[in-house]
Design a protein around this motif. Structure first.
Motif, PDB file in Angstrom:
ATOM      1  N   ILE A   1       0.576  -1.539   0.127  1.00  0.00           N
ATOM      2  CA  ILE A   1      -0.164  -0.045   0.011  1.00  0.00           C
ATOM      3  C   ILE A   1       1.154   1.574   0.038  1.00  0.00           C
ATOM      4  O   ILE A   1       0.490   2.009  -0.809  1.00  0.00           O
TER       5      ILE A   1
ATOM      6  N   ALA B   1       3.677   1.411  -2.779  1.00  0.00           N
ATOM      7  CA  ALA B   1       2.478   1.402  -4.080  1.00  0.00           C
ATOM      8  C   ALA B   1       2.044   2.209  -4.413  1.00  0.00           C
ATOM      9  O   ALA B   1       0.861   2.590  -5.653  1.00  0.00           O
ATOM     10  N   VAL B   2       2.507   3.697  -4.200  1.00  0.00           N
ATOM     11  CA  VAL B   2       2.174   5.241  -4.858  1.00  0.00           C
ATOM     12  C   VAL B   2       2.453   4.964  -5.868  1.00  0.00           C
ATOM     13  O   VAL B   2       1.780   5.726  -7.383  1.00  0.00           O
ATOM     14  N   THR B   3       3.406   4.573  -6.844  1.00  0.00           N
ATOM     15  CA  THR B   3       4.457   5.355  -7.660  1.00  0.00           C
ATOM     16  C   THR B   3       4.584   3.802  -8.252  1.00  0.00           C
ATOM     17  O   THR B   3       4.864   2.873  -7.739  1.00  0.00           O
TER      18      THR B   3
ATOM     19  N   SER C   1       3.271  -1.030 -12.434  1.00  0.00           N
ATOM     20  CA  SER C   1       3.041  -0.922 -10.842  1.00  0.00           C
ATOM     21  C   SER C   1       3.673  -2.302  -9.806  1.00  0.00           C
ATOM     22  O   SER C   1       3.413  -3.082 -10.408  1.00  0.00           O
TER      23      SER C   1
ATOM     24  N   GLN D   1       1.460  -3.023  -7.952  1.00  0.00           N
ATOM     25  CA  GLN D   1       0.015  -3.582  -7.922  1.00  0.00           C
ATOM     26  C   GLN D   1       0.487  -4.858  -8.815  1.00  0.00           C
ATOM     27  O   GLN D   1      -0.587  -6.380  -8.175  1.00  0.00           O
TER      28      GLN D   1
ATOM     29  N   GLN E   1      -5.383   7.843  -5.857  1.00  0.00           N
ATOM     30  CA  GLN E   1      -3.793   7.751  -6.292  1.00  0.00           C
ATOM     31  C   GLN E   1      -2.916   6.255  -7.076  1.00  0.00           C
ATOM     32  O   GLN E   1      -2.540   6.459  -7.823  1.00  0.00           O
ATOM     33  N   ARG E   2      -3.382   5.741  -6.079  1.00  0.00           N
ATOM     34  CA  ARG E   2      -2.637   4.207  -6.290  1.00  0.00           C
ATOM     35  C   ARG E   2      -4.171   3.245  -7.635  1.00  0.00           C
ATOM     36  O   ARG E   2      -3.068   2.554  -8.201  1.00  0.00           O
TER      37      ARG E   2
END
Length: 661
Positions: free
Chosen positions: A258, A261-263, A402, A404, A637-638
């Motif tokens: 989490i 994993a923003v960028t 990413s 994710q 954002q994620r």
């Protein structure tokens, strides 16, 4: 910056299913709730007690007898016949007995419960100090016995190396080779370690190596081979270090899946661009003369800057004699906005530090430096210009993915975290990871002291300093969590003025992280730490500290996520030990300045006196609302990062049918 199609294609994989929407999302959410039901946990806990009891049957076995039984279990999991799952209890009992024999540590029933959850694709929330490192070994062995790669994801290189070394004896007894991969390893050493059954590493290293391998494999990667080289018998592709991906066990999953994993992770290479370098220097000079609220507007919450009509006119008049990109209205305004972003939104000792005349990014969630990484689209060079440093060459993007999307590619995914409840829905929506809480081995006796609220930062820091002084004089150790390097340095200076010695742990002073945190529970110790807070390192109480109330934790400022606050609080009162904590807040804290409701803040300012109010429900409500807004924005954002990945995959697949997935 324009992305290279050929380079990006080499990094593309078979697309995971897209996120559910509408009624599908509702149905998917119901499935998640079903998998998180308490009755399932109770059944597994009962099984864990039976496995723990069963493990004592092997206590008197000779090493050869135990080894023979382990080989039998390994063969069952390697063949994976239809009924092989029925062998799980006996296999875990054997591993538990082996852990006791090789490490002198017999997993508790709650640790076995955590292992069962992870093996079945769950995220186990385990309180700090409950032995997550040993818990991860049990399912890792089962996954490795299948013959497919198993990666254990840790928070940093130190923990990867430490855990691999500490658990190596257990793995060897179970006929598994264990390795670890760190940031400074050469390709040959990486390849050797990746060839082993269980590999400890960080998410960034694993994804970076994965993308590099995809670039090297080229067309061979077009069908998304999770075990790449195993399907290419007799071939050794130069430069490729991994043998594929199979199972992943993520430690500190909230941070990895989490917060970090923003960028997306981007593979790039420096490329000289003299016109861009000159334009960045010009933009820096021009931005210095623009005035906030007159020439541009700043949105702190969304971290956005927009030029006003007056600002656009001023920029146009000041650049009318310039050539190149300054002739394009959109391009020159983009350059100015980037320079203003560096000026207004990126602060030294918060988002970055300067070392050896270089800008080094600081991870705001972990407090750790990220060397050899840079911001994109000229922002890194704009910050270098603000700091009057030599400008580095901008990077050309070769591949991106990413976190994710990457972790959704694994056949098996499970993990552990100390704080997963707040993100239960996100874990399920993004990763199909249901979260279940594991009970503590011993009752938690942590004491929560009343929160304190202040009208400004100065009065808050003075109150914190006073409480630290009281604890220090009584001998009770204190751990203070701060949000930024600057705040930690400021508090250390205040304590120095009061003749209070302290240990300072932040991105600038990170080398002795584990040692500093390990001694934080000693008599009269005062430790100041940013978000890094030595995750993964045990804090052992010194002699006589328990009688003084154990370790006292001070949260000096709320974070955007309640999970991060709980991570810091969890440093005290581990494994049934005594401990306490108190949370301090002020109206000038960043969480309220960025996400707070202005009318509510004004009302609170009228109510607060210079002293700290210990009973102000309205202040707590304002903080909760601000954190809720921040968490929703971060989640959005994620999701946008994932959507960009989907867009790139769809666009590039359409453009190149020979590499379409």
């Amino acid at each position: 910056m324009i992305l290279s199609k050929s380079a990006l294609h080499a990094s593309q994989m078979q697309k995971p299913e897209k996120l559910y929407k509408g009624l599908d999302r509702f149905a998917h959410s119901l499935i998640g709730r079903s998998r998180r039901r308490e009755s399932m946990k109770e059944d597994w806990l009962q099984l864990a007690y039976e496995i723990h009891k069963e493990s004592f049957k092997y206590q008197d076995f000779s090493n050869k007898e135990l080894t023979d039984r382990l080989k039998e279990a390994r063969d069952i999991f390697r063949r994976q016949k239809l009924d092989f799952q029925s062998a799980l209890p006996q296999a875990l009992a054997l591993i538990v007995a082996t852990a006791d024999r090789t490490l002198g540590k017999r997993p508790f029933p709650v640790q076995i419960l955590g292992a069962i959850m992870i093996y079945h694709g769950y995220l186990a929330e385990m309180a700090t100090g409950e032995g997550k490192t040993l818990t991860a070994c049990l399912p890792a062995i089962l996954f490795a016995w299948s013959g497919k790669p198993c990666h254990v994801i840790t928070a940093n290189d130190y923990l990867a190396g430490r855990d691999a070394e500490e658990m190596a004896q257990l793995y060897r007894f179970c006929q598994i080779r264990c390795g670890w991969v760190g940031g400074q390893m050469a390709p040959a050493e990486r390849k050797e370690n990746y060839s082993r059954g269980i590999v400890y590493t960080t998410s960034k290293e694993l994804l970076a190596d994965f993308l590099r391998d995809q670039l090297l494999l080229g067309p061979l990667a077009k069908t998304e081979r999770r075990t790449l080289l195993s399907k290419l018998p007799g071939q050794d592709i130069p430069g490729v270090v991994m043998r594929g991906i199979g199972a992943a066990i993520v430690d500190e999953a909230d941070s990895v899946l989490i917060d970090e994993a923003v960028t997306p992770l981007i593979i790039s290479q420096p490329q000289q661009n003299q016109p861009l370098t000159e334009a960045i220097l010009i933009a820096d000079r021009l931005a210095a003369h623009l005035k906030r609220n007159q020439d541009y507007c700043l949105n702190v919450r969304f971290r956005e800057i927009k030029l006003t009509a007056a600002g656009k006119q001023k920029v146009a008049s000041q650049t009318e004699t310039l050539d190149g990109i300054w002739r394009s209205e959109s391009r020159r305004e983009e350059m100015i906005v980037t320079a203003l972003t560096a000026k207004e939104l990126y602060k030294k000792d918060q988002q970055y530090v300067v070392q050896d005349d270089q800008v080094v990014i600081v991870d705001e969630f972990t407090g750790r430096m990220m060397p050899q990484r840079s911001w994109r689209q000229g922002l890194h060079q704009a910050i270098e210009a603000r700091e009057n440093l030599p400008l580095s060459d901008p990077n050309e993007t070769l591949a991106r993915l990413s976190f994710q999307r990457f972790f959704r590619l694994f056949d098996k995914l499970g993990g552990m975290t100390g704080t997963g409840r707040e993100a239960t829905e996100e874990f399920w929506q993004i990763y199909n990871l249901p979260v279940l809480c594991v009970p503590t081995n011993r009752p938690c006796i942590r004491q929560q002291l009343p929160n304190r609220y202040y009208p400004d930062m100065q009065s808050k820091w003075q109150a914190i300093c006073a409480e630290i002084t009281d604890c220090h004089q009584s001998g009770q150790p204190v751990l203070v969590g701060t949000r930024s390097i600057a705040a930690s340095e400021q508090l250390a200076a205040l304590l120095a003025d009061n003749k209070i010695p302290c240990q300072l742990l932040n991105a600038v002073r990170h080398r002795e992280e584990a040692d500093i945190i390990a001694t934080a529970g000693q008599l009269s110790k005062v430790t100041i730490a940013t978000n890094m807070a030595g995750r993964g390192a045990d804090i052992k109480l010194g002699k006589g500290v328990s009688k003084l109330g154990g370790l006292h934790v001070i949260v000096s400022e709320r974070h955007e996520s309640q999970r991060i606050d709980r991570q810091l609080i969890g440093r005290c009162a581990r494994q049934g030990q005594p401990g306490s904590y108190r949370i301090y807040s002020s109206l000038e804290d960043e969480i309220l300045q960025r996400y707070g409701l202005k009318p509510l803040i004004n009302l609170l300012r009228q109510k607060l006196t210079t002293g700290g109010d210990e009973n102000l429900p309205l202040f707590e409500k304002a903080l909760s609302l601000a954190q809720l807004v921040a968490q929703k924005q971060a989640f959005s954002q994620r999701k946008s990062v994932m959507q960009t990945d989907d867009w790139l995959s769809d666009a590039l697949s359409f453009a190149r049918t020979d590499l379409a997935q």
